[in-house]
Structures are given as structure tokens and as C-alpha cells.
Design a protein around this motif. Structure first.
Motif, short mmCIF file in Angstrom:
data_model
loop_
_atom_site.label_atom_id
_atom_site.label_comp_id
_atom_site.label_asym_id
_atom_site.label_seq_id
_atom_site.Cartn_x
_atom_site.Cartn_y
_atom_site.Cartn_z
N ILE A 113 13.49 -49.83 6.36
CA ILE A 113 13.92 -50.59 5.89
C ILE A 113 13.38 -52.27 5.67
CG2 ILE A 113 15.54 -52.44 8.20
CD1 ILE A 113 15.58 -49.77 9.98
N GLY A 114 12.43 -51.76 6.19
CA GLY A 114 11.67 -53.57 5.51
C GLY A 114 11.57 -53.38 4.10
N ALA A 115 11.59 -51.72 3.11
CA ALA A 115 10.92 -52.00 1.55
C ALA A 115 12.56 -52.27 1.49
CB ALA A 115 10.84 -50.44 1.38
N MET A 116 13.84 -52.13 2.05
CA MET A 116 15.26 -51.95 1.21
C MET A 116 15.16 -53.52 1.17
SD MET A 116 17.77 -49.57 2.52
CE MET A 116 17.42 -49.18 4.63
N LEU A 117 14.81 -54.70 2.66
CA LEU A 117 15.22 -56.07 2.60
C LEU A 117 13.23 -56.87 2.48
CD1 LEU A 117 15.75 -56.01 6.20
CD2 LEU A 117 17.41 -56.71 4.99
N GLY A 118 12.35 -56.26 1.84
CA GLY A 118 11.48 -57.09 1.19
C GLY A 118 10.52 -57.77 2.26
N ILE A 119 10.93 -57.10 2.87
CA ILE A 119 9.27 -57.06 4.18
C ILE A 119 8.72 -55.59 4.21
CG2 ILE A 119 9.12 -57.96 6.69
CD1 ILE A 119 11.26 -59.28 6.56
N ARG A 120 7.09 -55.72 3.75
CA ARG A 120 6.49 -54.59 3.58
C ARG A 120 5.67 -54.31 5.00
NH1 ARG A 120 0.82 -53.39 1.41
NH2 ARG A 120 0.41 -55.78 1.71
N LEU A 121 5.77 -53.13 5.01
CA LEU A 121 4.75 -53.07 6.61
C LEU A 121 3.82 -52.55 6.15
CD1 LEU A 121 5.04 -52.23 9.26
CD2 LEU A 121 5.81 -49.83 9.11
N VAL A 122 2.41 -53.75 6.98
CA VAL A 122 1.24 -53.45 5.57
C VAL A 122 0.63 -52.25 6.69
CG1 VAL A 122 -0.64 -54.80 6.15
CG2 VAL A 122 1.20 -55.88 5.27
N ASP A 123 0.89 -52.44 8.00
CA ASP A 123 0.25 -51.76 8.84
C ASP A 123 1.09 -50.61 10.96
OD1 ASP A 123 -1.75 -49.44 10.37
OD2 ASP A 123 -3.41 -51.09 9.67
N HIS A 124 0.33 -50.51 10.77
CA HIS A 124 0.96 -50.04 12.55
C HIS A 124 -0.16 -50.21 13.38
CE1 HIS A 124 4.61 -48.36 15.45
NE2 HIS A 124 3.27 -49.17 15.99
N LEU A 125 -0.34 -50.46 13.99
CA LEU A 125 -2.31 -50.54 15.14
C LEU A 125 -0.73 -50.08 16.63
CD1 LEU A 125 -3.31 -53.97 13.98
CD2 LEU A 125 -3.67 -51.23 13.00
N VAL A 126 -2.08 -49.24 16.86
CA VAL A 126 -1.80 -48.51 18.17
C VAL A 126 -2.52 -49.27 18.85
CG1 VAL A 126 -1.22 -47.09 20.06
CG2 VAL A 126 -0.10 -46.80 17.48
N ILE A 127 -3.09 -49.78 20.00
CA ILE A 127 -4.24 -50.08 20.92
C ILE A 127 -3.86 -49.42 21.86
CG2 ILE A 127 -5.16 -52.60 22.12
CD1 ILE A 127 -3.57 -54.21 19.42
N ALA A 128 -5.16 -49.49 22.84
CA ALA A 128 -5.75 -48.98 23.76
C ALA A 128 -6.96 -49.21 24.33
CB ALA A 128 -5.51 -47.52 23.89
N GLY A 129 -7.12 -50.20 25.18
CA GLY A 129 -8.18 -51.48 25.27
C GLY A 129 -9.46 -51.67 24.38
N GLU A 130 -9.85 -50.93 24.02
CA GLU A 130 -10.76 -51.51 22.98
C GLU A 130 -10.87 -50.79 21.92
OE1 GLU A 130 -12.07 -54.79 22.82
OE2 GLU A 130 -11.29 -55.41 24.21
N ARG A 131 -9.50 -49.38 22.18
CA ARG A 131 -9.73 -48.53 21.30
C ARG A 131 -8.36 -48.73 19.96
NH1 ARG A 131 -10.28 -43.72 24.23
NH2 ARG A 131 -8.95 -42.37 22.20
#
Length: 141
Positions: A113-131
Motif C-alpha cells: 500500500i505504501g508503494a502505491m501511495l508514495g510512502i516507502r516502508l523503511v523497516d518494521h521493527l519488533v521490540i521485546a524489552g531490549e531485544r
């Protein structure tokens, strides 16, 4: 996120002179206080300007084990901020930062969807405490 909250965030970003978020650790450093001590899953979308600097942020809370991320709201927030890109991050209160099947499906949807709207997804981070797990580093984006 309300307009006033978005404007306040943009002013803080401008005043702080935040540098471009060019790696997962830089985004994690910025988001760490938001995710600290959360017992439920939360999602944060950091919207970035053309230089890769944060220009707005949206947040969504979920139930005990998941967030039903409202993609329309995510992209409406990004478009309202005139974002060029975004970093999505969410926590796993379980302590395991391994992306699950729903995380992978959501990432694919956000990138498409981001590609279609011109908003690039740089990353998707999963955070668990300090990991931290970066889906970009895992080559899932």
C-alpha cells in the motif's frame, strides 16, 4: 493522533534537529521510551520526511496478544504529515522479538500500500524489552 499532537511532535523534531533514521538501532533508541514497560502490544508508526528525519508519529494500542492495525488510519496519518517514508515498530510483551505470521502479513500489506501511495516502508521493527528484530535486516521487506 490528533492534529495538535502531530504539530507538537513536528516542532519537537525540528527543535531537536533529529538526524535521519538510517538504521534500526537509531529508530529503536528513539522509540525505546515509548515501548518501555508495556504489558500489551502497541504499534508506533514513525513518519519520515524526504531526508529520513521523523516528521510525525502515530500510535495504536492492542489487546493482550495483538494489535489489529488500522491500515487506513496509518496511511491517512502519513499522508497528512506529507511523509516520504515510514518505520513501523511494535512490541512483543512475551519477550520474544521473532515476527509471527500476522506480523509478516501486515508488513507485506504496509509495503504494498505504501508503494502505491508514495510512502516507502523503511523497516518494521519488533521490540521485546531490549531485544530488537528488523524485518529489513531479515530481508522480509
Amino acid at each position: 493522533m490528533s492534529d495538535a499532537a502531530g504539530q507538537s511532535y513536528r516542532r519537537k523534531a525540528d527543535a531537536a534537529g533529529w538526524r535521519a533514521l538510517d538504521n534500526p538501532e537509531a529508530a529503536f533508541d528513539l522509540l525505546r521510551p515509548f515501548f518501555r514497560d508495556r504489558s500489551r502490544e502497541h504499534v508506533c508508526a514513525l513518519f519520515l520526511n524526504a531526508e529520513g528525519q521523523p516528521c510525525a508519529m502515530g500510535t495504536w494500542a492492542g489487546e493482550q496478544g495483538f494489535v489489529d492495525l488500522p491500515l487506513r488510519q496509518v496511511f491517512a496519518s502519513g499522508l497528512a504529515a506529507d511523509a516520504a517514508a515510514m518505520i513501523i515498530a511494535h512490541n512483543h510483551p512475551s519477550g520474544d522479538p521473532t515476527p509471527g505470521p500476522e506480523d509478516l502479513r501486515t508488513t507485506r500489506d504496509l509495503a504494498r500500500i505504501g508503494a502505491m501511495l508514495g510512502i516507502r516502508l523503511v523497516d518494521h521493527l519488533v521490540i521485546a524489552g531490549e531485544r530488537l528484530t528488523s524485518m529489513r535486516a531479515m530481508r522480509l521487506i
